[in-house]
Design a protein around this motif. Structure first.
Motif, PDB file in Angstrom:
ATOM      1  N   SER A 492       0.852  -1.195   0.000  1.00 41.01           N
ATOM      2  CA  SER A 492       0.000   0.000   0.000  1.00 41.01           C
ATOM      3  C   SER A 492       0.881   1.235   0.000  1.00 41.01           C
ATOM      4  O   SER A 492       2.070   1.170   0.318  1.00 41.01           O
ATOM      5  CB  SER A 492      -0.945   0.016   1.205  1.00 41.01           C
ATOM      6  N   ARG A 494       1.546   4.921   1.599  1.00 47.68           N
ATOM      7  CA  ARG A 494       1.266   5.676   2.824  1.00 47.68           C
ATOM      8  C   ARG A 494       1.784   7.093   2.639  1.00 47.68           C
ATOM      9  O   ARG A 494       2.936   7.302   2.242  1.00 47.68           O
ATOM     10  CB  ARG A 494       1.930   5.037   4.041  1.00 47.68           C
ATOM     11  N   SER A 495       0.943   8.073   2.913  1.00 48.84           N
ATOM     12  CA  SER A 495       1.340   9.470   2.775  1.00 48.84           C
ATOM     13  C   SER A 495       1.590  10.082   4.146  1.00 48.84           C
ATOM     14  O   SER A 495       0.968   9.692   5.142  1.00 48.84           O
ATOM     15  CB  SER A 495       0.261  10.276   2.046  1.00 48.84           C
ATOM     16  N   ASP A 498      -1.696  11.599   5.585  1.00 50.29           N
ATOM     17  CA  ASP A 498      -2.714  10.728   6.167  1.00 50.29           C
ATOM     18  C   ASP A 498      -2.166   9.769   7.207  1.00 50.29           C
ATOM     19  O   ASP A 498      -2.890   9.333   8.099  1.00 50.29           O
ATOM     20  CB  ASP A 498      -3.398   9.926   5.052  1.00 50.29           C
ATOM     21  N   HIS A 499      -0.881   9.404   7.085  1.00 49.08           N
ATOM     22  CA  HIS A 499      -0.284   8.432   7.996  1.00 49.08           C
ATOM     23  C   HIS A 499       1.104   8.928   8.410  1.00 49.08           C
ATOM     24  O   HIS A 499       2.120   8.343   8.015  1.00 49.08           O
ATOM     25  CB  HIS A 499      -0.171   7.054   7.331  1.00 49.08           C
ATOM     26  N   GLU A 502       3.826   6.557   9.512  1.00 44.90           N
ATOM     27  CA  GLU A 502       4.161   5.436   8.641  1.00 44.90           C
ATOM     28  C   GLU A 502       4.948   5.863   7.412  1.00 44.90           C
ATOM     29  O   GLU A 502       4.847   5.236   6.357  1.00 44.90           O
ATOM     30  CB  GLU A 502       2.891   4.711   8.221  1.00 44.90           C
ATOM     31  N   VAL A 503       5.701   6.927   7.532  1.00 45.60           N
ATOM     32  CA  VAL A 503       6.632   7.287   6.473  1.00 45.60           C
ATOM     33  C   VAL A 503       7.998   7.509   7.111  1.00 45.60           C
ATOM     34  O   VAL A 503       8.092   7.990   8.241  1.00 45.60           O
ATOM     35  CB  VAL A 503       6.186   8.551   5.706  1.00 45.60           C
ATOM     36  N   LEU A 512       4.679   0.836   1.430  1.00 39.85           N
ATOM     37  CA  LEU A 512       4.625  -0.101   2.551  1.00 39.85           C
ATOM     38  C   LEU A 512       4.578  -1.533   2.005  1.00 39.85           C
ATOM     39  O   LEU A 512       3.768  -1.850   1.140  1.00 39.85           O
ATOM     40  CB  LEU A 512       3.395   0.164   3.421  1.00 39.85           C
ATOM     41  N   ASN A 641       6.780  -5.350   8.653  1.00 42.73           N
ATOM     42  CA  ASN A 641       6.478  -4.163   7.853  1.00 42.73           C
ATOM     43  C   ASN A 641       7.759  -3.396   7.550  1.00 42.73           C
ATOM     44  O   ASN A 641       8.615  -3.222   8.436  1.00 42.73           O
ATOM     45  CB  ASN A 641       5.503  -3.231   8.584  1.00 42.73           C
ATOM     46  N   TRP A 643       8.941   0.268   5.200  1.00 45.32           N
ATOM     47  CA  TRP A 643       8.504   1.422   4.420  1.00 45.32           C
ATOM     48  C   TRP A 643       9.698   1.937   3.623  1.00 45.32           C
ATOM     49  O   TRP A 643      10.796   2.130   4.168  1.00 45.32           O
ATOM     50  CB  TRP A 643       7.983   2.529   5.331  1.00 45.32           C
TER      51      TRP A 643
END
Length: 760
Positions: A492, A494-495, A498-499, A502-503, A512, A641, A643
């Motif tokens: 997916s 991830r920006s 918005d997240h 998660e960057v 991701l 996970n 990134w």
């Protein structure tokens, strides 16, 4: 351009004189057909007609320029005077089909529409209206005509609004003439240019705030206030100015005055302003010019405007700049136009929040974002074709040229280039910033004629690389894989918006990659990038791994996809990527490894014309019954996970863009006196230094600026050695034996305070 024929224009031989009166002060009616202009700027409409019994407003508020005086295809001065008379009525101005040569500026007013019979040109068979600055008559030696601003606000630099240009050709017969402008919208806002063709200008359409800025520089004295610039900033005797700066106590101070003179180019203080007595409500007594701090901002103390303009269905060609938005020329919308054969289609600098969707064909550069351009957008649906063709832009008269479809210069930020049609291999997107701009489309290859010196060049992979999904759900544009996505994995985008958690640090978007608990088969995402054999490149990336994925992902740059290929060579390998909670020694070739920052440089082997970026899972398990059966086993219940973000490759030798634009060592110094080794140490100030051996020729410590992390290039001017005998921050972890002309590339491990080097 156009030849001018008497038959092109109907000539009015008897001018009509329109008298002006204040609103409510019209003379008694009784002369049927007489026109009067109302001078009050708030009155609407401005033109009134005496019908013999009463004064009546002209409902459409439009004048035909041919009714106001003579126009001549051979007399630009007479034609300009008649056109100006029409504009001075304050009404809308209609120019019937024909060619109108002019020799100077036409001044328009708020609320006016200037329109003709179309923008089609000669030979089209359609009616068209052309206003043109003609070529000068041939003389020996040839005349060099002064540049002409064809249209400008009558109240400039004070604000003007609600102006419309429509169905016109506004041309300059001297192609690419420096200083010439088609329409100057300095201080003009909430206005529209529609179905207009502009050719041959230095700048076809100029937009900027009317509070034009300059800054105080060192050396001011009470006779002259020395400033950074005066040219083209509309400073003149009588112009009111304001000077703003922050006092040592932290409060803002505004000082006002009036310009009394502007220094000429031959004056030793140039550029400079002579100002009258200064006054201020913030400080008493007000400072004299010599007391103003360096860097204080000077601007027009007038009504301001110059934004929220719209350009629709316009054609701009053969100009140095098509549209130039500077000095807070904010909030423009440019739609469905065609920019062709310009040195630069649209230039934006120190301006925000504009949107562009047009066709850009055969320009040197389609769209250029300069310093302090923020939050502008090249919209999806734009087309770029043949921009940046080096062979087309070799004429010395148009150099230097920045080539490509879109270029983001250092200092630009948060500009977005949406997915556009890049039709040619030279229509590439360049981002020279530290990841501050976003490109959401697929990336084309770089221009083949790439620089080979220190730094410079364009990105092959831009910082916004992981911004949008491709045709495969969850996988970024430009990336692919072999086979099918395993059911044990998920991808997916991830920006940071918005997240944000998660960057990776320093990125705006990331890819991701999730693996479920248990056994995962070998898998890789990859991207093939066209490169030039023998060329040096620099690479930057950001990664982040959670505890469940600790040691289960890797990153490669290789010359082929498969390690079984005889041409296979690793140009970069991270080893197993660890989570931020896992301590691992910072290896040569890595910057701050635990923080997920990767920077390196490499030279493309001869015969290699493409490289592969590879994201792979790490195969930590081997089937004891079949050594070739290897897999990635995830033990964490929540899975693994990783990134990946901000992938960035550019041509250039040894200095990655992130290091160069970090703000700590932002200037690349390639000339000047070399550093000399003293006391077995040097102190660096730039990411590139020539180093002389000094006495002894032994180097043990390199002291960086406070807060520095990144790459360093050292070029030896004579023989010297680097040893690992140093102590404390700045010690050297890789011994070097340098000779004159040899270059070494270093990475600073901030955790251990150690330099790691790779000799060239």
């Amino acid at each position: 351009m156009t030849d001018y024929h008497v038959s092109d224009i109907s000539t009015a031989t008897t001018p009509t004189i329109i008298e002006s009166f204040p609103y409510g002060g019209l003379p008694a009616a009784g002369s049927a057909g007489r026109l009067a202009r109302v001078t009050d700027t708030t009155a609407r409409p401005r033109l009134w007609l005496d019908d013999g019994a009463r004064w009546s407003p002209l409902v459409d508020n439009t004048v035909n320029v041919l009714s106001l005086g003579p126009v001549s295809p051979t007399d630009p001065a007479t034609t300009r005077a008649t056109l100006q008379a029409a504009l001075d009525t304050g009404a809308n101005v209609y120019l019937p089909a024909g060619v109108y040569p002019i020799d100077g500026t036409l001044f328009f007013h708020s609320g006016q529409a200037i329109f003709g019979d179309g923008r089609a040109g000669p030979g089209s068979g359609a009616r068209f209206t052309e206003i043109v600055v003609p070529q000068p008559k041939t003389t020996t030696p040839p005349d060099s005509p002064p540049p002409v601003i064809m249209f400008q606000s009558a109240t400039c630099p004070e604000g003007t609004r609600d102006v419309v240009f429509r169905d016109l050709n506004i041309n300059n017969a001297s192609t690419w003439q420096h200083g010439s402008v088609g329409i100057d919208f300095t201080g003009v806002g909430y206005s529209r240019v529609e179905r207009v063709c502009m050719r041959g200008h230095g700048t076809a359409l100029k937009g900027r705030d009317s509070a034009l800025r300059t800054y105080v520089r060192a050396g001011s004295h009470d006779s002259w206030l020395r400033v950074t610039a005066t040219d083209d900033l509309l400073y003149a005797d009588g112009v009111a100015i304001a000077i703003e700066y922050r006092a040592p106590e932290g409060n803002s101070v505004v000082v006002r005055g009036t310009v009394r003179a502007v220094a000429g180019p031959d004056d030793p203080d140039y550029p400079a302003l002579k100002v009258g007595a200064l006054r201020s409500e913030d400080v008493s007594p007000p400072p004299s010019p010599s007391q103003l701090p360096v860097g204080a901002m000077i601007f027009h103390d007038s009504k301001i405007d110059g934004y929220y303009n719209t350009v629709v269905e316009c054609e701009i060609a053969n100009c140095r700049r098509g549209i130039s938005l500077t000095n807070d020329g904010d909030g423009w919308t440019v739609l469905d136009g065609n920019f062709m054969s310009n040195i630069c289609g649209i230039h934006v600098e120190a301006s925000d929040a504009s949107r562009f969707r047009s066709s850009f064909v055969l320009n040197g550069v389609g769209v250029e974002f300069g310093d302090r351009s923020v939050d502008n957008t090249v919209l999806s649906g734009s087309k770029f074709e043949g921009n940046g063709n080096l062979a087309r832009w070799t004429d010395p008269s148009v150099q230097p040229v920045v080539l490509g479809a879109v270029r983001c210069h250092p200092g630009s930020r948060q500009n977005t280039i949406e997915s556009c049609q890049l039709s040619d291999s030279i229509d590439y997107v360049l981002d020279e910033t530290d990841g501050d701009n976003l490109y959401t489309g697929p990336h084309s290859t770089s221009h083949p004629a790439m620089p080979s010196g220190v730094g410079g060049g364009g990105n092959l992979v831009s910082n916004g690389d992981f911004a949008v999904e491709s045709t495969v759900p969850g996988i970024a544009d430009g990336w692919t894989f072999k086979g099918t996505v395993p059911t044990t994995m998920g991808f997916s985008i991830r920006s940071g918006k918005d997240h944000p958690a998660e960057v990776p640090p320093g990125t705006r978007a990331a890819q991701l990659w999730h693996m479920n608990q248990g056994t995962n088969i070998p898998f890789a995402l990859y991207r093939e990038i066209a490169v030039t054999p023998g060329q040096w490149y620099t690479f930057t990336a950001r990664t982040m791994v959670d505890d469940g994925g600790d040691g289960l992902y890797t990153l490669f740059i290789t010359t082929t996809f498969s390690s079984g290929d005889p041409r296979y060579k690793q140009l970069y390998y991270t080893g197993r990527l660890h989570s931020h909670n896992y301590y691992v020694r910072s290896l040569p070739g890595h910057d701050d490894y635990n923080a997920g920052l990767h920077r390196t440089s490499f030279k493309i082997p001869d015969g290699v014309d493409s490289i592969f970026l590879l994201l792979r899972n790490y195969l930590n398990h081997t089937n004891p019954e079949d050594p070739k059966d290897r897999s990635c086993v995830v033990e964490a219940a929540g899975g693994a996970n990783a990134w990946f973000g901000k992938f960035h490759i550019e041509p250039g030798r040894g200095i990655s863009t992130e290091s160069r634009d970090s703000g700590v060592m932002s200037h690349v110094q390639t000339t000047g006196e070399p550093l000399t080794i003293k006391g077995k140490a040097i102190t660096i100030t730039h990411p590139f230094h020539a180093v002389a051996p000094g006495a002894g020729g032994t180097l043990e410590n390199i002291t960086p600026p406070a807060g520095f992390s990144g790459m360093l290039v050292l070029h030896a001017t004579g023989p010297w050695n680097a040893t690992t005998d140093g102590t404390g921050p700045g010690k050297i972890g890789t011994p070097l034996s340098m000779t004159a002309g040899k270059t070494a590339f270093g990475w600073y491990d901030t955790t251990r305070g150690t330099w790691w080097f790779t000799p060239a």
